[in-house]
Design a protein around this motif. Structure first.
Motif, PDB file in Angstrom:
ATOM      1  N   UNK A  43      27.872  44.478  50.354  1.00  0.00           N
ATOM      2  CA  UNK A  43      27.274  45.296  51.405  1.00  0.00           C
ATOM      3  C   UNK A  43      28.325  45.967  52.279  1.00  0.00           C
ATOM      4  N   UNK A  44      29.487  45.320  52.440  1.00  0.00           N
ATOM      5  CA  UNK A  44      30.541  45.856  53.301  1.00  0.00           C
ATOM      6  C   UNK A  44      31.362  46.953  52.674  1.00  0.00           C
ATOM      7  N   UNK A  45      31.115  47.252  51.423  1.00  0.00           N
ATOM      8  CA  UNK A  45      31.822  48.332  50.748  1.00  0.00           C
ATOM      9  C   UNK A  45      33.236  47.964  50.322  1.00  0.00           C
ATOM     10  N   UNK A  46      34.032  48.994  50.150  1.00  0.00           N
ATOM     11  CA  UNK A  46      35.400  48.833  49.645  1.00  0.00           C
ATOM     12  C   UNK A  46      36.270  48.029  50.603  1.00  0.00           C
ATOM     13  N   UNK A  47      36.099  48.243  51.899  1.00  0.00           N
ATOM     14  CA  UNK A  47      36.927  47.524  52.886  1.00  0.00           C
ATOM     15  C   UNK A  47      36.696  46.016  52.789  1.00  0.00           C
ATOM     16  N   UNK A  48      35.437  45.607  52.641  1.00  0.00           N
ATOM     17  CA  UNK A  48      35.120  44.183  52.508  1.00  0.00           C
ATOM     18  C   UNK A  48      35.711  43.631  51.214  1.00  0.00           C
ATOM     19  N   UNK A  49      35.587  44.404  50.137  1.00  0.00           N
ATOM     20  CA  UNK A  49      36.119  43.940  48.855  1.00  0.00           C
ATOM     21  C   UNK A  49      37.629  43.741  48.929  1.00  0.00           C
ATOM     22  N   UNK A  50      38.331  44.688  49.517  1.00  0.00           N
ATOM     23  CA  UNK A  50      39.787  44.577  49.613  1.00  0.00           C
ATOM     24  C   UNK A  50      40.193  43.336  50.407  1.00  0.00           C
ATOM     25  N   UNK A  51      39.420  43.000  51.431  1.00  0.00           N
ATOM     26  CA  UNK A  51      39.713  41.800  52.215  1.00  0.00           C
ATOM     27  C   UNK A  51      39.476  40.534  51.389  1.00  0.00           C
ATOM     28  N   UNK A  52      38.468  40.567  50.542  1.00  0.00           N
ATOM     29  CA  UNK A  52      38.124  39.381  49.740  1.00  0.00           C
ATOM     30  C   UNK A  52      38.884  39.323  48.425  1.00  0.00           C
ATOM     31  N   UNK A  53      39.500  40.406  48.033  1.00  0.00           N
ATOM     32  CA  UNK A  53      40.219  40.454  46.755  1.00  0.00           C
ATOM     33  C   UNK A  53      41.343  39.421  46.705  1.00  0.00           C
ATOM     34  N   UNK A  54      42.039  39.232  47.817  1.00  0.00           N
ATOM     35  CA  UNK A  54      43.136  38.261  47.851  1.00  0.00           C
ATOM     36  C   UNK A  54      42.628  36.867  47.502  1.00  0.00           C
ATOM     37  N   UNK A  55      41.451  36.532  48.004  1.00  0.00           N
ATOM     38  CA  UNK A  55      40.866  35.229  47.715  1.00  0.00           C
ATOM     39  C   UNK A  55      40.446  35.151  46.244  1.00  0.00           C
ATOM     40  N   UNK A  56      39.908  36.237  45.726  1.00  0.00           N
ATOM     41  CA  UNK A  56      39.500  36.269  44.312  1.00  0.00           C
ATOM     42  C   UNK A  56      40.686  36.041  43.386  1.00  0.00           C
ATOM     43  N   UNK A  57      41.798  36.657  43.703  1.00  0.00           N
ATOM     44  CA  UNK A  57      42.990  36.542  42.857  1.00  0.00           C
ATOM     45  C   UNK A  57      43.461  35.092  42.796  1.00  0.00           C
ATOM     46  N   UNK A  58      43.263  34.339  43.861  1.00  0.00           N
ATOM     47  CA  UNK A  58      43.634  32.926  43.847  1.00  0.00           C
ATOM     48  C   UNK A  58      42.815  32.140  42.828  1.00  0.00           C
ATOM     49  N   UNK A  59      41.589  32.561  42.608  1.00  0.00           N
ATOM     50  CA  UNK A  59      40.707  31.887  41.657  1.00  0.00           C
ATOM     51  C   UNK A  59      40.851  32.407  40.226  1.00  0.00           C
ATOM     52  N   UNK A  60      41.652  33.410  40.026  1.00  0.00           N
ATOM     53  CA  UNK A  60      41.794  34.035  38.709  1.00  0.00           C
ATOM     54  C   UNK A  60      42.171  33.033  37.603  1.00  0.00           C
TER      55      UNK A  60
END
Length: 124
Positions: free
Chosen positions: A60-77
């Protein structure tokens, strides 16, 4: 059926399996990680040689929200890839990359334009 057609069908089937398995793994991670809640996987694109997989997310937060959460996602990769390997029981597991899915934003924008045009009164 031609050989190319069979190959494209098998490729689409592999993408579908990856989508379901990665989505299930991500849901389990999101339950444990409240920061990742609100994100959803929209589609998966597997490279032609099947060595890499792009997982598209939308929130819902768009690209800005995704970019903020991407760092956390990469940790789970690595753990996602390990769980994927156990689930698929395949010889090779593709590398995983995370990207924001702009298609839904474009679709919403087009629908808004159509709605605004339909609400305008016709000129006489």
């Amino acid at each position: 059926m031609s050989r190319a057609r069979v190959s494209s069908i098998k490729h689409a089937q592999k993408e579908s399996v990856l989508l379901h398995v990665i989505a299930r793994i991500f849901m389990q991670i999101a339950l444990d990680e409240p920061e990742l809640q609100g994100m959803s996987i929209t589609r998966v694109r597997l490279s032609p040689e099947k060595s890499s997989c792009v997982v598209f997310f939308h929130g819902q937060g768009g690209l800005a929200e995704f970019e903020a959460k991407r760092k956390r996602l990469v940790l789970y990769q690595p753990s996602i890839r390990k769980a994927l390997a156990a689930e698929l029981q395949s010889r090779y597991v593709p590398r995983i990359r995370f990207m924001y899915d702009e298609q839904l934003d474009k679709q919403r924008h087009i629908e808004d334009l159509i709605d605004s045009l339909s609400k305008k009164e016709p000129r006489e």
